[in-house]
Enzyme design. Structure first.
Site, PDB file in Angstrom:
ATOM      1  N   CYS A 150      48.446  32.173  40.700  1.00  0.00           N
ATOM      2  CA  CYS A 150      49.903  32.089  40.481  1.00  0.00           C
ATOM      3  C   CYS A 150      50.647  31.476  39.336  1.00  0.00           C
ATOM      4  O   CYS A 150      50.163  30.441  38.923  1.00  0.00           O
ATOM      5  CB  CYS A 150      50.371  31.499  41.739  1.00  0.00           C
ATOM      6  N   CYS A 152      52.982  28.262  40.090  1.00  0.00           N
ATOM      7  CA  CYS A 152      52.318  27.183  40.413  1.00  0.00           C
ATOM      8  C   CYS A 152      52.146  26.042  39.295  1.00  0.00           C
ATOM      9  O   CYS A 152      51.984  26.423  38.385  1.00  0.00           O
ATOM     10  CB  CYS A 152      50.885  27.239  41.254  1.00  0.00           C
ATOM     11  N   HIS A 182      53.275  26.688  46.970  1.00  0.00           N
ATOM     12  CA  HIS A 182      53.191  28.389  46.763  1.00  0.00           C
ATOM     13  C   HIS A 182      53.489  28.693  48.163  1.00  0.00           C
ATOM     14  O   HIS A 182      54.112  30.007  48.046  1.00  0.00           O
ATOM     15  CB  HIS A 182      51.699  28.438  46.573  1.00  0.00           C
ATOM     16  N   ASN A 185      65.346  37.158  44.828  1.00  0.00           N
ATOM     17  CA  ASN A 185      64.888  38.370  45.395  1.00  0.00           C
ATOM     18  C   ASN A 185      63.707  38.001  46.284  1.00  0.00           C
ATOM     19  O   ASN A 185      62.685  37.398  45.699  1.00  0.00           O
ATOM     20  CB  ASN A 185      64.234  39.440  44.505  1.00  0.00           C
ATOM     21  N   SER A 209      57.905  40.127  42.699  1.00  0.00           N
ATOM     22  CA  SER A 209      56.458  40.282  42.502  1.00  0.00           C
ATOM     23  C   SER A 209      55.467  38.937  42.638  1.00  0.00           C
ATOM     24  O   SER A 209      54.284  39.299  42.894  1.00  0.00           O
ATOM     25  CB  SER A 209      56.049  40.602  40.904  1.00  0.00           C
ATOM     26  N   HIS A 260      55.339  33.018  45.566  1.00  0.00           N
ATOM     27  CA  HIS A 260      55.750  31.538  45.202  1.00  0.00           C
ATOM     28  C   HIS A 260      57.279  31.527  45.472  1.00  0.00           C
ATOM     29  O   HIS A 260      58.083  32.085  44.661  1.00  0.00           O
ATOM     30  CB  HIS A 260      55.088  31.039  44.108  1.00  0.00           C
ATOM     31  N   HIS A 268      60.906  31.273  44.634  1.00  0.00           N
ATOM     32  CA  HIS A 268      61.666  31.096  43.610  1.00  0.00           C
ATOM     33  C   HIS A 268      62.843  31.982  43.612  1.00  0.00           C
ATOM     34  O   HIS A 268      62.862  32.947  44.265  1.00  0.00           O
ATOM     35  CB  HIS A 268      60.841  31.574  42.335  1.00  0.00           C
ATOM     36  N   GLN A 287      66.365  33.253  40.659  1.00  0.00           N
ATOM     37  CA  GLN A 287      66.556  33.681  39.263  1.00  0.00           C
ATOM     38  C   GLN A 287      68.124  33.291  38.810  1.00  0.00           C
ATOM     39  O   GLN A 287      69.026  33.262  39.667  1.00  0.00           O
ATOM     40  CB  GLN A 287      66.294  34.955  39.002  1.00  0.00           C
TER      41      GLN A 287
END
Ligand SMILES: O=P(O)(O)O[C@H]1O[C@H](CO)[C@@H](O)[C@H](O)[C@H]1O
Ligand SMILES: O=P(O)(O)O[C@H]1O[C@H](CO)[C@@H](O)[C@H](O)[C@H]1O
Lengths: 351, 351
Positions: free
Chosen positions: B52, B55, B116, B156, B164, B167, B169, B171
């Protein structure tokens, strides 16, 4: 500091039809894709599928039998989003935040062909002309109903576009109000017409033909182009050259030319990734509210989601939903790619 | 002729934040689904994934190593949709149809946790407060940059939303212009404030609390509700009770209350279909253009696509793209379902 290069630098473009901007990031096409891949059915469809509720003679969800139809076939949607019932409604203007009003409408399904396996690009011109005649008849019949002021003709193609049955078909949702996107478009068309006495799209087509770099197909009566403000990677519009405001005002030559450009454009689409290319398409034309609407100009939108391959689509998600639509490849580049693709369907070469 | 029943009859509702209508078809929830099913990963994720790129300690696409971060971690997006380069641009007003202008911006990725496998609903309140502090810092830092006038924080979540990497996250896309949706919202907020000297959302929250039937969660400082004009089946908004216009103006108590409602709402979402619930979410708040903006009122949108199950989503396609957004279940029904769901995450019950 460098000079603006529209082919390289991030920029925004303006859509004068709905007064919205789109963010264009030409350099971003290079980013690797690690996300979701769509599943695409590659199975060859039979000409007739006994389990398909759209095939001739088969039974639909409501228990009715389809006739043994031979060209196109129209029926009322069994699970329509609107109903014809007249509703008594007293508008309560006190509701600043809870504004609602009943909506009357009719939904129909239009089977394009008795053949389960034939999509638009694989049909004969004559068969497509027949679909156009069906659209004309439905636009007239539905438009003549007193409570119908707008007739939306559209097609969802491919499972990625929520289409649950591969049998080639489109839909018509006719209703009492102008839907949001149509109302926005009408406002833009109207203010342009009032100012210039020509339709916005008449002048836009002329400007695009002069520029040339977003044109995909041109014939005597229609142009297929990637609009300057396209949001989807391979979004296109088919626009009539003449300022004709509805499909029922086509000349015979225009109907034929429209059938031809429909076949050519959808063939190029299929050839792009050698797949039955998914999209939602639909016609924007004059409302059926009884007014003249000289500002309206017939056009058809194609919104295809695929970006890189038959399985990788563009996601209109976080930033796009909260901020604005964003694209990774310029409309000029997309038009160039589509323009250079063959008009001969890839399947006919394999056979 | 019957009287209008908003729980039964097709109708349109008005969204005063962006001045758009949505078509609501309550009766349509009954239609059978034969279309595409989403693939949902049910695999248990490891706490750390050596492959990943998010990570701690791992290598990203640009060859850089992530630090051994212990809470949240922010870095510049390697494939940003905008660039910081200053571009020389002469506006050519002759272009009626080809209106474009360069856009400057910065994109960052915010890892929510070194773990993760931990999404928002499974994090501790303290960890979520830490993400809120990170958002505050980024909003301040980016907002202070001269050419940045808007900071869009969003997430998202799930492959169906184009994400995609599982993990956890989000933006941040910060840029010089107000994005289309934000500009629309600002116009509505501004004209309401100018007229009433209160924010639109302050009065809306009061009206919703009085009505009660669209409230999902309420605490001392925030309300989570299904807006009257929601387009997605389980769309919600988290709105501050106080007319605070940006995240950096939260009191300590508000930050904690926001962390709590975030955890509760996302837990209910996961519990709805016993799945890690996909959505795009994002914060709308005051632009960073240096003006005061008393009309702005902090809120967070959640746009989740699922409709019937972990694998059947709502498709916003043909009619929705060409006409207007359409929904099959009333916002009141969705709110009732979400309200009744447990605040305890389904996974913690299984373990
Ligand atoms: O930057 P990411 O996460 O790879 O990309 C994702 O989010 C972006 C912002 O909403 C979208 O433009 C992309 O289509 C989507 O795949
Ligand atoms: O009526 P259908 O084809 O089953 O449904 C499809 O098209 C409709 C109109 O665009 C959408 O509202 C649905 O979400 C989609 O699944």
């Amino acid at each position: 500091m460098k000079n603006f290069d529209i082919n390289e630098d991030p920029h925004r473009r303006f859509n004068p039809l709905i007064n919205e901007w789109v963010l264009v990031s030409p350099h971003r096409a290079k980013r690797p894709w690690q996300g979701q891949n769509e599943t695409i059915s590659t199975e060859e469809l039979p000409k007739y599928d006994p389990t398909c509720y759209l095939c001739p003679g088969n039974v639909r969800a409501n228990g009715m039998n389809n006739p043994q139809y031979e060209s196109s076939f129209v029926f009322e949607n069994d699970f329509a989003a609107m109903k014809q019932d007249e509703i008594i409604f007293e508008d309560d203007i006190k509701h600043t935040f809870f504004k609602a009003k009943p909506e009357q409408g009719i939904s129909r399904v239009v089977c394009f062909s008795p053949r389960h396996d034939l999509t638009l690009p694989e049909m004969e011109i004559g068969d497509i002309e027949n679909i156009i005649r069906t659209w004309q008849k439905e636009y007239t019949d539905l438009g003549n109903i007193k409570f119908i002021n707008h007739v939306q003709i559209f097609e969802n193609k491919g499972s990625v576009m929520g289409c649950s049955n591969p049998h080639p078909h489109g839909q018509i949702w006719a209703q009492s109000s102008l839907p949001t996107q149509v109302e926005k478009t009408q406002n833009s068309l109207k203010s342009y017409y009032d100012k210039n006495q020509t339709t916005l799209l008449e002048d836009y087509v002329k400007a695009e033909l002069k520029a040339g770099d977003r044109i995909v197909i041109e014939n005597d009566h229609f142009v297929a182009l990637v609009p300057f403000w396209a949001i989807w990677p391979y979004e296109t519009m088919i626009i009539s050259k003449r300022a004709v405001n509805k499909i029922t005002n086509f000349t015979a030559a225009e109907s034929t030319a429209f059938a031809k450009i429909l076949k050519q454009l959808t063939t190029k689409y299929d050839n792009l990734f050698n797949t039955s290319f998914p999209y939602s398409s639909g016609i924007h034309q004059s409302p059926t509210d009884g007014l003249i609407h000289p500002e309206w100009h017939f056009h058809m939108h194609f919104y295809p989601p695929l970006l890189r391959s038959a399985t990788v689509k563009k996601f209109m998600v976080g930033y796009e939903m909260l901020g604005e639509s964003q694209r990774d490849i310029t409309p000029e580049k997309s038009a160039e790619i589509l323009r250079q693709l063959s008009d001969v369907h890839y399947k006919s070469l394999v056979k």
